[in-house]
Design a protein around this motif. Structure first.
Motif, mmCIF file in Angstrom:
data_model
loop_
_atom_site.group_PDB
_atom_site.id
_atom_site.type_symbol
_atom_site.label_atom_id
_atom_site.label_comp_id
_atom_site.label_asym_id
_atom_site.label_seq_id
_atom_site.Cartn_x
_atom_site.Cartn_y
_atom_site.Cartn_z
ATOM 1 N N GLU A 4 -64.287 11.247 27.127
ATOM 2 C CA GLU A 4 -64.304 9.833 27.500
ATOM 3 C C GLU A 4 -63.247 9.069 26.707
ATOM 4 O O GLU A 4 -63.011 9.358 25.537
ATOM 5 N N PRO A 5 -62.590 8.105 27.341
ATOM 6 C CA PRO A 5 -61.562 7.341 26.612
ATOM 7 C C PRO A 5 -62.171 6.555 25.468
ATOM 8 O O PRO A 5 -63.325 6.134 25.505
ATOM 9 N N LEU A 6 -61.372 6.376 24.426
ATOM 10 C CA LEU A 6 -61.835 5.632 23.259
ATOM 11 C C LEU A 6 -62.004 4.156 23.558
ATOM 12 O O LEU A 6 -62.843 3.478 22.985
ATOM 13 N N GLY A 7 -61.188 3.642 24.450
ATOM 14 C CA GLY A 7 -61.213 2.211 24.735
ATOM 15 C C GLY A 7 -59.945 1.826 25.457
ATOM 16 O O GLY A 7 -59.235 2.680 25.989
ATOM 17 N N THR A 8 -59.627 0.564 25.476
ATOM 18 C CA THR A 8 -58.411 0.096 26.140
ATOM 19 C C THR A 8 -57.532 -0.632 25.130
ATOM 20 O O THR A 8 -58.014 -1.212 24.159
ATOM 21 N N PHE A 9 -56.245 -0.584 25.423
ATOM 22 C CA PHE A 9 -55.268 -1.236 24.563
ATOM 23 C C PHE A 9 -54.318 -2.031 25.440
ATOM 24 O O PHE A 9 -53.771 -1.495 26.404
ATOM 25 N N CYS A 10 -54.141 -3.296 25.142
ATOM 26 C CA CYS A 10 -53.240 -4.151 25.907
ATOM 27 C C CYS A 10 -51.987 -4.419 25.076
ATOM 28 O O CYS A 10 -52.072 -5.040 24.015
ATOM 29 N N LEU A 234 -54.829 -8.496 14.523
ATOM 30 C CA LEU A 234 -53.858 -8.606 13.433
ATOM 31 C C LEU A 234 -53.563 -7.274 12.768
ATOM 32 O O LEU A 234 -52.437 -7.042 12.308
ATOM 33 N N SER A 235 -54.538 -6.386 12.718
ATOM 34 C CA SER A 235 -54.304 -5.098 12.060
ATOM 35 C C SER A 235 -53.256 -4.278 12.797
ATOM 36 O O SER A 235 -52.563 -3.448 12.202
ATOM 37 N N VAL A 236 -53.146 -4.511 14.097
ATOM 38 C CA VAL A 236 -52.106 -3.847 14.895
ATOM 39 C C VAL A 236 -50.835 -4.687 14.912
ATOM 40 O O VAL A 236 -49.726 -4.185 14.701
ATOM 41 N N THR A 237 -50.986 -5.986 15.164
ATOM 42 C CA THR A 237 -49.831 -6.871 15.310
ATOM 43 C C THR A 237 -48.957 -6.882 14.068
ATOM 44 O O THR A 237 -47.717 -6.866 14.163
ATOM 45 N N TYR A 238 -49.568 -6.937 12.906
ATOM 46 C CA TYR A 238 -48.785 -7.067 11.679
ATOM 47 C C TYR A 238 -47.938 -5.833 11.381
ATOM 48 O O TYR A 238 -47.007 -5.897 10.584
ATOM 49 N N MET A 291 -35.792 6.129 11.839
ATOM 50 C CA MET A 291 -36.970 5.439 11.326
ATOM 51 C C MET A 291 -37.790 4.832 12.462
ATOM 52 O O MET A 291 -39.023 4.747 12.378
ATOM 53 N N VAL A 292 -37.146 4.406 13.532
ATOM 54 C CA VAL A 292 -37.871 3.881 14.689
ATOM 55 C C VAL A 292 -38.855 4.924 15.223
ATOM 56 O O VAL A 292 -40.006 4.603 15.552
ATOM 57 N N HIS A 293 -38.423 6.182 15.305
ATOM 58 C CA HIS A 293 -39.308 7.236 15.797
ATOM 59 C C HIS A 293 -40.520 7.401 14.875
ATOM 60 O O HIS A 293 -41.651 7.594 15.350
ATOM 61 N N GLN A 294 -40.281 7.340 13.581
ATOM 62 C CA GLN A 294 -41.402 7.454 12.645
ATOM 63 C C GLN A 294 -42.366 6.276 12.793
ATOM 64 O O GLN A 294 -43.591 6.458 12.771
ATOM 65 N N HIS A 295 -41.820 5.086 12.931
ATOM 66 C CA HIS A 295 -42.674 3.912 13.049
ATOM 67 C C HIS A 295 -43.397 3.870 14.392
ATOM 68 O O HIS A 295 -44.527 3.369 14.479
ATOM 69 N N ALA A 296 -42.771 4.384 15.439
ATOM 70 C CA ALA A 296 -43.463 4.468 16.732
ATOM 71 C C ALA A 296 -44.680 5.382 16.636
ATOM 72 O O ALA A 296 -45.761 5.074 17.156
ATOM 73 N N ALA A 297 -44.506 6.511 15.952
ATOM 74 C CA ALA A 297 -45.635 7.422 15.765
ATOM 75 C C ALA A 297 -46.727 6.769 14.931
ATOM 76 O O ALA A 297 -47.932 6.922 15.216
ATOM 77 N N ASP A 298 -46.318 6.031 13.902
ATOM 78 C CA ASP A 298 -47.295 5.331 13.074
ATOM 79 C C ASP A 298 -48.025 4.263 13.873
ATOM 80 O O ASP A 298 -49.242 4.063 13.709
ATOM 81 N N PHE A 299 -47.304 3.570 14.769
ATOM 82 C CA PHE A 299 -47.932 2.538 15.587
ATOM 83 C C PHE A 299 -48.987 3.138 16.496
ATOM 84 O O PHE A 299 -50.100 2.612 16.623
ATOM 85 N N VAL A 300 -48.649 4.260 17.142
ATOM 86 C CA VAL A 300 -49.620 4.925 18.009
ATOM 87 C C VAL A 300 -50.845 5.339 17.200
ATOM 88 O O VAL A 300 -51.996 5.152 17.634
ATOM 89 N N SER A 301 -50.623 5.889 16.016
ATOM 90 C CA SER A 301 -51.735 6.293 15.153
ATOM 91 C C SER A 301 -52.593 5.090 14.762
ATOM 92 O O SER A 301 -53.841 5.186 14.741
ATOM 93 N N THR A 302 -51.946 3.963 14.454
ATOM 94 C CA THR A 302 -52.681 2.737 14.109
ATOM 95 C C THR A 302 -53.568 2.290 15.252
ATOM 96 O O THR A 302 -54.730 1.909 15.052
ATOM 97 N N VAL A 303 -53.026 2.323 16.470
ATOM 98 C CA VAL A 303 -53.805 1.910 17.642
ATOM 99 C C VAL A 303 -54.988 2.851 17.876
ATOM 100 O O VAL A 303 -56.119 2.410 18.111
ATOM 101 N N VAL A 304 -54.732 4.150 17.788
ATOM 102 C CA VAL A 304 -55.806 5.133 18.010
ATOM 103 C C VAL A 304 -56.918 4.939 16.965
ATOM 104 O O VAL A 304 -58.105 4.938 17.295
#
Length: 307
Positions: A4-10, A234-238, A291-304
């Motif tokens: 089952e999906p964890l939730g939704t992300f906008c 904010l935890s994602v946005t920041y 560094m963008v690639h690293q931060h993109a991976a970190d962003f996905v991890s933050t959202v998950v």
């Protein structure tokens, strides 16, 4: 285990600039508009068009305020941006004759040439003809807003109503449809505004995380209306917004405030939080891209993790 999906992300991107036409040029005024146009709006549209070509839909939600849309469609601003792009090319060529690290000047010249080609082939009649196919095909959801992007809670209710209606009418005129949602200016809200939103056909809007005491795990209806508010998490946005706690302040990214004034370009990377401008290291596009690639991976991890 469950599938089952964890939730939704906008994923919501918001774009706005005050009216800058005829308000001076370098280093302020119209320069702000043209920099944002070249370095933010052109790349985002290019990405969305590539997604569209791949058949992707519901990629993201994009807020475009009427003030910004008017500038990106305005003949004066279109001519000014065209001139600015050509001047960017010339400045990059000039930088190549005086910078020790000429590879950055070559990168700047290529970027300017690509932006100029994109503008001349797609943007000569403004933003609306470029944006409309992306909205019509469902690649993105469009958010509108009040005409002059004012902080609504401070307005007289009659003026608040007039400015919202005017802004929605303007977006409908440009894009052929009335937005069903808005990015409330500065995420401002006061009790009762949901009734105005409902009367103008606005079904959803955004508020800031603290307005919901940080409980941004789900959207909710407001008052006795069917209008839904979404809280900015904010935890994602920041991660992407704050230079102190997020990605923008990383040492490998371009320092926005350090100029090479003869060329008008920005040759330095952040290097460090307390490093004076004359001691900053040269900006490396390849290093920043890594560094963008690293931060993109970190962003996905933050959202998950947030989900």
């Amino acid at each position: 285990m469950t599938d089952e999906p964890l939730g939704t992300f906008c994923l919501v991107l918001h774009s706005h600039l005050p009216w800058l036409a005829h308000h001076g040029s370098w280093p302020v005024g119209e320069e702000w508009l043209y920099q944002a146009w070249a370095h933010s709006y052109l790349p985002v549209v290019d990405l969305l068009q590539r997604f569209a070509a791949e058949g992707k839909r519901d990629v993201l939600t994009l807020g475009v305020t009427p003030v910004l849309a008017a500038q990106l469609d305005d003949p004066y601003c279109l001519r000014g941006f065209h001139d600015w792009l050509g001047n960017w090319q010339l400045r990059a060529w000039y930088a190549g004759t005086r910078w020790e690290h000429s590879d950055l000047a070559v990168y700047e010249h290529k970027a300017a040439s690509a932006a100029l080609a994109a503008f001349e082939s797609q943007w000569r009649h403004g933003f609306s003809p470029v944006l409309r196919p992306l909205v019509d095909s469902g690649v993105l959801e469009l958010l509108g807003g009040p005409a002059t992007h004012p902080f609504q809670p401070l307005l007289d209710p009659r003026l608040r109503s007039y400015i919202l209606r005017t802004g929605l009418d303007d977006t409908e005129l440009r894009l052929g449809r009335r937005p069903a949602g808005i990015w409330a200016p500065e995420c401002g809200y006061s009790p009762g505004m949901e009734s105005l939103y409902a009367s103008e056909g606005v079904g959803h809007f955004l508020v800031d995380g603290p307005s919901l005491r940080g409980d941004t795990a789900s959207a909710r209806t407001v008052g006795s209306s069917d209008v839904v508010c979404f809280g900015r998490d904010l935890s994602v946005t920041y991660r992407v917004w704050s230079p102190r706690a997020g990605y923008p302040g990383h040492a490998d990214y371009r320092d926005f405030h350090t100029y090479d004034h003869p060329s008008g370009l920005k040759p330095s990377r952040v290097t460090g939080k307390h490093v004076p401008p004359h001691e900053k290291q040269p900006y490396s596009p390849a290093r920043a891209a890594g560094m963008v690639h690293q931060h993109a991976a970190d962003f996905v991890s933050t959202v998950v993790n947030r989900l």
